[in-house]
Design an enzyme around this catalytic site. Structure first.
Site: not given
Ligand code: A3P
Length: 318
Positions: A67-70, A72, A130, A160, A284
């Site tokens: 949830k840290s922008g993987t 993207w 991860h 998130s 989201r």
């Protein structure tokens, strides 16, 4: 693809029974292995990854906390590396989710007792994980391959994660209470934590060997995507030329990979790329600072204190 052998299955059962465990936010348990918390089925996958994955010098490994922008980062790194092959209008991203373009190692290729045949992957290869720094296979640490780490401020990361796991967990378990999830996050559980240990492992490596480990933040990318993309392209060994910059190639890729563009693709509205999870829950809000609507001043204070203590002297700030 072949199956892991039975002896390994027995070893894993013995190992699991010896590890500290806590109730997972989703279902079942998480286990503390090599200092970090992993869902039960991640442990055999992680061990297979550690045992069998052989990094090549030309590999790029994208690393994030969930949830840290993987999603993207996968879209951006794929597009930057493959820009000679695909212009934005004919990019696979128009019809394929980023997770199907850059596969996860431990929780993807090595999951479910499978050993992948990586000989068919064209070089230069790009993978994601991860897994915390200390648990990476030695070949990733020593081959000179590139590691890109993307992190996000812990407040947004937590919110998130809470939304994501609320959607992803079985209905029979009832709602995931924010207070409980927060307590557990602060105790280092949830999403391959402890959060700060995960981040610091890669932060320190990026200071020690900046040629091989690039440290990015979600907030910097939201603030100025084009300059962060230039850093990324340079690090990946394919800097944007002056002609490309003049031709708008950087902006073309940042628009292609933007939240609003990817969210609206049919595949991301209706498809599934990570097992049973619907792609739409990967998109989201895509904003910075939404946590202020959810956390009480006491919660903020608690996490700020942990952050201060954990990051003291590291030079890292959120
Ligand atoms: P929010 O839940 O705050 O909206 P991951 O990809 O690691 O699972 O992270 C998911 C988070 O990244 C979600 O944050 C999601 O909305 C956001 N996200 C997904 N795609 C994005 C994009 N192209 N640009 C910016 N943020 C994106």
């Amino acid at each position: 693809i072949e199956n892991n052998n039975l002896a390994e299955t027995d070893e894993i059962a013995d190992l699991l029974s010896s590890l500290p465990k806590e109730k997972s936010w989703r279902s079942g348990y998480v286990y503390r292995y090599q200092g970090f918390w992993y869902p039960e089925k991640q442990i055999p996958a992680l061990i297979a990854f550690q045992k069998h994955f052989l990094a090549q010098k030309t590999d790029t490994i994208l690393v994030t906390m969930p949830k840290s922008g993987t999603t993207w980062l996968k879209a951006l790194a794929f597009s930057i590396m493959n820009r000679a092959k695909y212009t934005p209008s004919c990019s696979p991203l128009n019809s394929v989710n980023p997770h199907d373009l850059v596969p996860f190692l431990a929780c993807g290729l090595y999951a479910n007792n499978q050993l992948p045949d990586l000989s068919t992957f064209p070089s230069p290869r790009m993978f994601a994980t991860h897994v915390a720094y200390p648990s990476l296979p030695d070949s990733i640490k020593n081959s000179g391959c590139r590691i890109v780490y993307l992190c996000r401020n812990p407040f947004d990361n937590f919110i998130s994660l809470w939304h994501f796991l609320s959607e992803a967990r079985p209905e029979r378990l009832g709602p995931l209470l924010l207070e409980e999830a927060f307590d557990s996050f602060c105790n280092g559980l949830g999403g391959f934590g402890p959060f700060f240990d995960h981040v610091l492992g890669y932060w320190r490596e990026s200071l020690e060997r900046p040629e091989e480990v690039l440290f990015l933040t979600y907030e910097d990318m939201k603030e100025d995507i084009n300059s962060q993309m230039k850093r990324l392209a340079e690090f990946l060994g394919c800097p944007f030329s002056l002609e490309e910059e003049a031709d708008g190639v950087v902006e073309g890729i940042s628009k292609l990979c933007s939240f609003s563009n990817l969210k609206d693709k049919e595949i991301n509205k209706t498809g599934k790329s990570l097992g049973n999870l619907e792609n739409k829950i990967l998109f989201r809000r895509g904003e910075v600072g939404g946590w202020t609507n959810y956390l009480t001043p006491e919660m903020v204070d608690r996490l700020n204190k942990i952050m201060e203590q954990k990051l003291a002297g590291s030079g890292l700030k959120f």
